[in-house]
Enzyme design. Sequence first.
Site, short mmCIF file in Angstrom:
data_model
loop_
_atom_site.label_atom_id
_atom_site.label_comp_id
_atom_site.label_asym_id
_atom_site.label_seq_id
_atom_site.Cartn_x
_atom_site.Cartn_y
_atom_site.Cartn_z
N TYR A 179 12.86 -2.40 52.44
CA TYR A 179 11.57 -2.16 53.08
C TYR A 179 11.01 -0.82 52.61
O TYR A 179 9.81 -0.69 52.37
CB TYR A 179 11.73 -2.16 54.61
CG TYR A 179 12.13 -3.52 55.15
CD1 TYR A 179 11.19 -4.52 55.34
CD2 TYR A 179 13.46 -3.80 55.46
CE1 TYR A 179 11.55 -5.76 55.83
CE2 TYR A 179 13.83 -5.04 55.95
CZ TYR A 179 12.88 -6.02 56.12
OH TYR A 179 13.23 -7.25 56.59
N HIS B 14 11.79 -13.02 51.79
CA HIS B 14 13.24 -13.17 51.89
C HIS B 14 13.97 -12.23 50.93
O HIS B 14 15.15 -11.96 51.10
CB HIS B 14 13.66 -14.63 51.64
CG HIS B 14 13.31 -15.15 50.28
ND1 HIS B 14 12.03 -15.61 49.98
CD2 HIS B 14 14.04 -15.27 49.15
CE1 HIS B 14 12.01 -16.00 48.71
NE2 HIS B 14 13.21 -15.80 48.19
N GLU C 93 18.77 -18.19 44.46
CA GLU C 93 18.07 -17.46 43.40
C GLU C 93 19.06 -16.72 42.50
O GLU C 93 18.92 -16.73 41.28
CB GLU C 93 17.07 -16.47 43.99
CG GLU C 93 15.84 -17.14 44.55
CD GLU C 93 14.77 -16.14 45.00
OE1 GLU C 93 14.91 -14.92 44.76
OE2 GLU C 93 13.77 -16.60 45.58
#
Length: 159
Positions: free
Chosen positions: A93, A125, A151
Amino acid sequence: MKKIFYYETKIGKIGIVQNNEKITNIYTSDKLSSDGMEVIETPLIIEVYNQLNDYLEGKRKSFDFPIDPEGTEFQKKVWKELQNTPYGETLSYKDIAEKIGNPKASRAIGMANNKNPILIIIPCHRIIGKNGKLVGYAAGLDMKKQLLEMEKENKNKND
């Protein structure tokens, strides 16, 4: 009038919402509601479903259709930056806060992530806590973990 259509996918039932010629929402099974929308399968919604399915099968790493997420200017700025987070990688973040020029906004970044109306396509995500822990995901941490693992597994395929 907004249009919505539902599909069963590897990650459960989803609803894809179109307004005019852009996608405004992708809902997961816990938020499915067609209130005030026409339930209809449009060519754009079919294309989004096909691209999303390819992504979930590890055959696609990016998306190619118009989106128009509804939110505040700050949220839109965050969501636009999230789209620059590479497939198979994660950022914190704090990283996103720095990228948008507001290094003290980590908590606000988290709140914008939580309001992301177009899950997966706007890849919230891929945003994790600065300590590397998986924190917060509107569709649940299990799904976040599943998407990140998928991923990572497919990152170097089809390049």
